[in-house]
Design a protein around this motif. Structure first.
Motif: not given
Length: 207
Positions: A150-170
């Motif tokens: 999330a810290q590396q993703v240059d978007h204000p919603d970085g945490e949400l993006r990381a969570d969505l990526a995790a949801a896809q994988l899990v």
């Protein structure tokens, strides 16, 4: 004729702390057994007594080495997350281009490895129904890898993006390895990576 002293010439071991090598072997056997028990039955339905019985030891010895059932659970599944501790540097610190494939290969690499699959099954099955197991999952996965991403993703919603990526994988991993939905369960892992990686990339860096 007098009896031989205890532990001399009788094959009887003196009371006291077991030799270090025996202690290590016993501890490892308990951990392996605990992983199997948690994987098969989940956190709720696994007891310290059941672990001890399957490992061929006394329940008190299990508590002696590991403490509470929660501590046994965390120790038993920690081997699956040892790679996660080192993964953020290789996955999150690289260029964002291709991070979806790196993350997808990392996750499915752990699931495809029989050594790490068993504790992963334990925590996924347990986290669904038990808050303690869910807390371990959050601590070992989210804190170690997702927050770094999330810290590396240059978007204000970085945490949400990381969570969505995790949801896809899990979610995909659960269907393949836990629920075993066909044809996903028997599909070639390279085919899965090729399909999932672009979606994960889109969650992390897409518009």
């Amino acid at each position: 004729m007098t009896d031989a002293p205890a532990g001399k010439g009788t094959g009887v071991r003196r009371r006291g702390r077991p030799p270090r090598t025996e202690s290590a072997d016993t501890r490892d056997r308990i951990l392996v057994t605990a992983r199997e028990e948690f994987s098969e039955h989940g956190f709720e339905k696994t007891s310290v007594r059941a672990i001890a019985k399957a490992a061929g030891v006394d329940s008190a010895l299990v508590h002696h080495y590991f403490g509470t059932k929660e501590q046994i659970f965390e120790a038993a599944i920690a081997v699956a997350f040892a790679p996660v501790v080192d993964a953020p540097g290789a996955i999150a610190d690289g260029p964002l281009e291709g991070v979806g494939e790196r993350l997808t290969r990392f996750v499915f690499g752990i699931w495809e490895n029989p050594t790490t699959r068993t504790p992963l099954l334990a925590i996924v099955r347990s986290a669904v129904n038990n808050e303690t197991a869910a807390a371990v999952f959050r601590r070992l996965i989210a804190a170690q890898l997702l927050s770094r991403l999330a810290q590396q993703v240059d978007h204000p919603d970085g945490e949400l993006r990381a969570d969505l990526a995790a949801a896809q994988l899990v979610g995909c991993a659960m269907l393949r390895y836990v629920i075993k939905v066909e044809p996903l369960a028997s599909a070639d892992v390279e085919q899965i990576v090729a399909r999932i990686a672009p979606v994960v990339q889109g969650h992390l860096t897409g518009p």
